[in-house]
Design an enzyme around this catalytic site. Structure first.
Site, PDB file in Angstrom:
ATOM      1  CG  ASP A 255      -0.172   0.230   2.541  1.00  0.00           C
ATOM      2  OD1 ASP A 255       1.077   0.305   2.525  1.00  0.00           O
ATOM      3  OD2 ASP A 255      -0.832   0.341   3.580  1.00  0.00           O
TER       4      ASP A 255
ATOM      5  CG  ASP B 105       1.502   3.197   4.732  1.00  0.00           C
ATOM      6  OD1 ASP B 105       0.427   2.740   5.133  1.00  0.00           O
ATOM      7  OD2 ASP B 105       2.430   2.481   4.276  1.00  0.00           O
TER       8      ASP B 105
ATOM      9  CG  ASP C 238      -3.282   2.537   5.262  1.00  0.00           C
ATOM     10  OD1 ASP C 238      -4.442   2.249   4.875  1.00  0.00           O
ATOM     11  OD2 ASP C 238      -2.506   1.703   5.746  1.00  0.00           O
TER      12      ASP C 238
END
Ligand code: 8DG
Ligand code: MN
Ligand code: MN
Length: 388
Positions: free
Chosen positions: A204, A206, A312
């Site tokens: 992902d 962040d 995120d």
């Protein structure tokens, strides 16, 4: 001078936060095997065992050279009997029977596949496996009722299990920057997580978001999310509001991973870069450049034109920014050992919000990671060497 036996005696400190752990190291054969054992323990909901295998692997990552014989392990911390047996087998035979069997087992393979669905944890995966499901396609065909997160997880399964590149992370960064500037000029975004540790790919991306003037950041997340949604840039989002109050919540709780910032777990719809015309200078509208097979296959296997990417976002007041940055940079084992060090060695309690000193009965302020390491009596370890 090296001992005459040829054993290279290396000292390694017991906490990951006391060590420098670069991304590239010399013992991947061993650490890959230990990681399988750690994952399997996690699938069996045995966290203690899982952490023990991860710690053992992490110590090997910090070694300046490859382990060649068991004597090389002399004096190293965190290497339990089980880890040592596996290492011995690999040094002697090039592989471990236990690990090979695990990799072949139906249960391990199914748990690995099912937990790699976004929104599916070990408990759900384990139940599904007992009910006969093995792959994410089985879940789709089962007709089981999935929650909102799991629906996104199966829908974007292939993209979400394709590593995110640094170039994609940078492209997401530009979008987040534009969104944040549009809704709160002067706010600042910082890339954190694995990419801040110089990883080349991640599962992902962040980001931390803050504003130099304390309080200005309040309520920012819903506005950022609305801006992104209005432009069709979000495929999924789940936003939590900030619930941290120093006065009522008291000292940061050690060993507690979840924090209480305003944050958003999301899936971005990232446009794929178009084929660059300058790569085919002779091509005209009528005359398309010849595709090779691999390019055609690549396009056929991808969702058209865009890729789903997990992102995120975390909003933090500037007074907590250094703690949030340290807490979100990882690695997870590095973070775990920072909190353990704080509690066990310093009678302090560290979270992504604050550092509390139980001896002095007060919070210790910090405006940089360097200050936090200093409060903890630790040598500063730069992000690229926190790959524990
Ligand atoms: P990757 O995505 O490249 O696979 O690796 P990563 O960036 O290191 O892992 P991550 O799962 O994205 O997590 C990044 C860091 O954030 C990691 O050290 C753990 C930390 N983290 C969470 N959830 C939470 C949370 O709820 N609170 C805090 N403070 N940290 C968290 O993953
Ligand atoms: Mn990450
Ligand atoms: Mn993350």
């Amino acid at each position: 001078m090296e001992p005459s036996s040829g054993a290279t005696v290396t000292t390694v400190k017991g906490y990951a936060c006391q060590r420098r752990t670069p991304l590239q190291h010399h013992n991947t054969l061993l650490t890959d095997a230990l990681l399988v054992l750690a994952e399997n323990a996690e699938f069996c909901e045995n966290e203690g065992r899982s952490v023990a295998f991860r710690r053992a692997g992490s110590v090997l990552k910090a070694l300046p050279q490859a382990v060649r014989k068991m004597e090389d392990l002399q004096g190293l911390p965190c290497l339990g009997g089980h880890s040592q047996r596996v290492i011995k087998e690999i040094l002697e035979d090039g592989k471990s029977r236990e690990v090979e069997m695990m990799l072949q087992s139906k249960q391990y393979q199914a748990m690995k596949a099912l937990t790699s669905i976004f929104g599916v944890g070990v408990k759900t995966a384990e139940r599904w496996f007992r009910e006969g499901l093995q792959r994410h396609t089985d879940v789709v065909n089962s007709g089981y009722k999935l929650n909102h997160t799991q629906q996104a997880g199966v829908q974007y399964y292939d993209d979400l299990n394709t590593p995110v590149t640094k170039a994609e992370a940078d492209a997401i960064g530009q979008i987040v920057e534009e969104a944040v500037q549009a809704v709160l000029p002067g706010a600042e975004i910082t890339l954190t997580g694995g990419f801040r540790r110089d990883k080349l790919t991640g599962h992902d991306v962040d980001f931390l978001i803050t504003h130099p003037e304390e309080g200005k950041e309040e309520g920012l997340m819903p506005k950022v999310v609305s801006w992104l949604e209005a432009r069709g840039l979000l495929l999924y989002q789940k936003t939590n509001t900030n619930s941290y109050l120093e006065s009522t919540d008291g000292p940061a709780r050690p060993s507690h991973n979840m924090d209480r910032f305003e944050r958003c777990f999301s899936i971005f719809r990232l446009e794929r870069p178009h084929a660059r015309p300058e790569q085919h200078p002779q091509a005209t509208c009528e005359e398309q450049p010849q595709d090779d097979d691999s390019a055609r296959e690549r396009r056929a296997s991808q969702s058209p034109g865009w890729k789903a990417v997990r992102v995120d976002l975390v909003v933090t007041p500037v007074s907590q920014f250094a703690f949030a940055l340290l807490g979100w940079t990882g690695s997870q084992l590095f973070e775990r050992d920072l909190r353990r060090w704080a509690g066990q060695e310093k009678h302090m309690s560290l979270s992504s919000h604050a550092l509390y000193d139980s001896k002095q009965n007060r919070y210790l302020r910090a405006s940089s990671e360097e200050e936090i390491f200093a409060h903890l009596g630790l040598e500063f370890i730069p992000p690229a060497e926190r790959n524990a």
